[in-house]
Scaffold this active site. Structure first.
Site, PDB file in Angstrom:
ATOM      1  N   THR A 154       8.224 -16.532  11.548  1.00  0.00           N
ATOM      2  CA  THR A 154       8.793 -15.648  12.571  1.00  0.00           C
ATOM      3  C   THR A 154       9.036 -14.228  12.072  1.00  0.00           C
ATOM      4  O   THR A 154       9.304 -13.334  12.876  1.00  0.00           O
ATOM      5  CB  THR A 154      10.163 -16.193  13.021  1.00  0.00           C
ATOM      6  OG1 THR A 154      11.002 -16.278  11.850  1.00  0.00           O
ATOM      7  CG2 THR A 154      10.046 -17.561  13.670  1.00  0.00           C
TER       8      THR A 154
ATOM      9  N   HIS B 255      13.840   6.846  12.243  1.00  0.00           N
ATOM     10  CA  HIS B 255      15.312   6.777  12.213  1.00  0.00           C
ATOM     11  C   HIS B 255      15.842   6.028  10.994  1.00  0.00           C
ATOM     12  O   HIS B 255      16.770   6.489  10.341  1.00  0.00           O
ATOM     13  CB  HIS B 255      15.837   6.081  13.477  1.00  0.00           C
ATOM     14  CG  HIS B 255      15.705   6.926  14.708  1.00  0.00           C
ATOM     15  ND1 HIS B 255      16.312   6.610  15.902  1.00  0.00           N
ATOM     16  CD2 HIS B 255      15.031   8.083  14.941  1.00  0.00           C
ATOM     17  CE1 HIS B 255      16.027   7.525  16.817  1.00  0.00           C
ATOM     18  NE2 HIS B 255      15.238   8.423  16.258  1.00  0.00           N
TER      19      HIS B 255
ATOM     20  N   ASP C 170       5.088 -16.425   3.265  1.00  0.00           N
ATOM     21  CA  ASP C 170       5.100 -17.877   3.061  1.00  0.00           C
ATOM     22  C   ASP C 170       3.908 -18.479   3.800  1.00  0.00           C
ATOM     23  O   ASP C 170       3.046 -17.765   4.343  1.00  0.00           O
ATOM     24  CB  ASP C 170       6.468 -18.488   3.438  1.00  0.00           C
ATOM     25  CG  ASP C 170       6.699 -18.604   4.943  1.00  0.00           C
ATOM     26  OD1 ASP C 170       5.808 -18.221   5.745  1.00  0.00           O
ATOM     27  OD2 ASP C 170       7.773 -19.091   5.330  1.00  0.00           O
TER      28      ASP C 170
ATOM     29  N   CYS D   6       6.493 -14.228   7.426  1.00  0.00           N
ATOM     30  CA  CYS D   6       6.739 -15.671   7.441  1.00  0.00           C
ATOM     31  C   CYS D   6       6.437 -16.147   8.861  1.00  0.00           C
ATOM     32  O   CYS D   6       5.842 -15.395   9.642  1.00  0.00           O
ATOM     33  CB  CYS D   6       8.153 -16.012   6.956  1.00  0.00           C
ATOM     34  SG  CYS D   6       9.502 -15.503   8.029  1.00  0.00           S
TER      35      CYS D   6
ATOM     36  N   HIS E 164      20.483  11.009  11.558  1.00  0.00           N
ATOM     37  CA  HIS E 164      19.747   9.806  11.149  1.00  0.00           C
ATOM     38  C   HIS E 164      19.879   9.552   9.648  1.00  0.00           C
ATOM     39  O   HIS E 164      20.016   8.404   9.211  1.00  0.00           O
ATOM     40  CB  HIS E 164      18.276   9.918  11.536  1.00  0.00           C
ATOM     41  CG  HIS E 164      18.077   9.990  13.017  1.00  0.00           C
ATOM     42  ND1 HIS E 164      18.630   9.082  13.877  1.00  0.00           N
ATOM     43  CD2 HIS E 164      17.399  10.887  13.793  1.00  0.00           C
ATOM     44  CE1 HIS E 164      18.303   9.394  15.122  1.00  0.00           C
ATOM     45  NE2 HIS E 164      17.566  10.485  15.094  1.00  0.00           N
TER      46      HIS E 164
END
Ligand code: RB5
Length: 151
Positions: free
Chosen positions: A71, A102, A12, A69, A138
């Site tokens: 954050t 993992h 964004d 974006c 895993h």
């Protein structure tokens, strides 16, 4: 991962510069990038950007995807709503390594307004350089994560 990778990206307006930086970095390493995000600072909605890149990834010809974006939070939450997507939001290179080893993440998310202790380009390179662990514990956990989509 093979030498030349195919990577889909979207973002964004909160991370246009960061996305461009990651694209330029990946292309400088010889990878092919398909950039579906906004290339301006005009406001767009991160769920739409996540959906575009994830739907494109799920067509099948990509090695992984990157979403950005402000954050990295909204776009990663959005991506993880889409079946088949495992989007990690690494804080540093260690987390980027674990996201591959993992979790077998198929998307990485970053925040253009976040001050990272290690650069997003170094996290992406770490992710590329890391192999998925063959350890059954895993891979069983990955299978359990994906089974949650059907619960
Ligand atoms: C947009 O202003 C901002 O909310 C978005 O980029 C992101 O940070 C959301 O998680």
């Amino acid at each position: 991962m093979s030498n030349k990778l195919r990577i889909v990206m979207a973002n964004d307006h909160g991370a246009t510069e960061l996305t461009r930086e990651l694209k330029d970095y990946l292309e400088s390493k010889g990878h092919e990038v398909v950039w579906l995000g906004t290339q301006t600072n005009d406001s767009v909605d991160y769920p739409d950007q996540a959906e575009k890149a994830c739907r494109e990834f799920l067509k099948g010809s990509y090695d992984f995807g990157i979403l950005c974006c402000g954050t990295g939070i909204g776009i990663s939450i959005s991506a993880n709503k889409i079946h088949g997507i495992r989007c990690a939001l690494p804080q540093n290179c260690y987390a980027a390594q674990m996201a591959k080893e993992h979790n077998n993440a198929n998307f990485l998310a970053f925040g253009g307004r976040i001050d990272y202790p290690e650069s997003p380009t170094s996290m992406v390179q770490t992710f590329i350089d890391t192999a998925v662990s063959p350890e059954p514990r895993h891979r069983n956990r990955e299978a359990k994560m994906m089974a949650l989509e059907k619960a």
